[in-house]
Design an enzyme around this catalytic site. Structure first.
Site, mmCIF file in Angstrom:
data_model
loop_
_atom_site.group_PDB
_atom_site.id
_atom_site.type_symbol
_atom_site.label_atom_id
_atom_site.label_comp_id
_atom_site.label_asym_id
_atom_site.label_seq_id
_atom_site.Cartn_x
_atom_site.Cartn_y
_atom_site.Cartn_z
ATOM 1 N N GLU A 1 -2.059 -7.591 7.128
ATOM 2 C CA GLU A 1 -0.652 -7.496 7.739
ATOM 3 C C GLU A 1 -0.461 -8.411 8.867
ATOM 4 O O GLU A 1 -1.535 -8.708 9.424
ATOM 5 C CB GLU A 1 -0.433 -5.695 8.331
ATOM 6 C CG GLU A 1 0.932 -5.429 8.861
ATOM 7 C CD GLU A 1 2.061 -5.832 7.973
ATOM 8 O OE1 GLU A 1 2.245 -6.828 7.618
ATOM 9 O OE2 GLU A 1 3.005 -4.945 7.411
ATOM 10 N N HIS B 1 1.051 -1.166 0.121
ATOM 11 C CA HIS B 1 0.018 0.113 0.014
ATOM 12 C C HIS B 1 1.044 1.214 -0.075
ATOM 13 O O HIS B 1 2.101 1.119 0.436
ATOM 14 C CB HIS B 1 -0.832 -0.011 1.312
ATOM 15 C CG HIS B 1 -0.179 -0.004 2.565
ATOM 16 N ND1 HIS B 1 0.354 1.157 3.138
ATOM 17 C CD2 HIS B 1 0.075 -0.898 3.339
ATOM 18 C CE1 HIS B 1 1.111 0.851 4.177
ATOM 19 N NE2 HIS B 1 0.686 -0.406 4.601
#
Length: 223
Positions: free
Chosen positions: A99, A17
């Protein structure tokens, strides 16, 4: 059906990201839903113009599957990369590519964690209250298996398109690269993945048993 030997090798585009406030200041960002900064959005849009579109590196005609983390920083990165196309690629939002769960260390900077536990390293110790190294390895390995199944179906049968994309996170991507090339999870410490950077994973010698890292941090701003 075309001859498998005539097909280009399948690829995985592994995307981190774009920039967030916490990625800027080094805070461990797992479950927290932190948005992109304005610069993070702009850098991702630049990546889209450079790399995404017909005849470009990320050609929508070649995409068979896109996996996206549910966190807004990853989901927004996906849309900034692909929303300029006539049709947004089929994608699956899944916790499988979230994550690393930092548990008790969520939101802390490395020096703050070291003050609590001077010998701690995520690569050996995992995260108390979050995911262990074994849990992280198992999760990443399960995603790798899914990607390789897509690649096998394309290469051997030609029934799907060539490429897979994952839009995810820093530690997830570093673990993924290490496990993709059959290294222990801890060797992920040696791979640096920049915000909005793109890694390309494929295979050597046209052999699905020889996974390789082809490129790292395509067009990323390397500080």
């Amino acid at each position: 059906m075309s001859d498998p030997s005539s097909r280009s090798m399948p690829r995985l585009f592994l995307i981190r990201h774009g920039e967030t406030e916490w990625s800027l200041n080094g805070r461990h960002t797992g479950r927290s839903d932190i948005p992109l900064t304005a610069r993070g959005e702009d850098e991702t849009k630049q990546r889209a113009l450079q790399l995404v579109g017909p005849g470009k590196v990320l050609d929508p005609a070649n995409l068979c599957m896109v996996f996206v983390s549910p966190r807004k920083r990853a989901h927004n990165t996906f849309h900034l990369l692909f929303d300029h196309l006539e049709k947004v690629p089929h994608h699956q939002i899944t916790e499988e590519v979230r994550e690393w769960d930092y548990g008790d260390y969520e939101g802390l900077k490395p020096n703050e964690i070291k003050a609590k536990n001077p010998t701690w390293t995520i690569w050996n110790d995992g995260c108390p209250g979050g995911e262990s190294t074994e849990e992280m390895r198992t999760r990443v390995d399960s995603v790798i298996a899914k990607v390789k199944e897509h690649h096998r179906e394309y290469l051997e049968k030609g029934t799907v398109s060539r490429d897979v994309v994952i839009v995810a996170h820093g530690h997830f991507n570093r673990v993924f690269i290490a496990r993709w090339i059959k290294f222990p999870l801890a060797l992920g410490t040696h791979f640096n993945v920049e915000p909005a950077g793109i890694a390309v994973l494929s295979y050597n010698h046209r052999n699905l048993e020889e996974p390789a890292l082809n490129a790292l941090n395509l067009y990323a701003h390397v500080s």
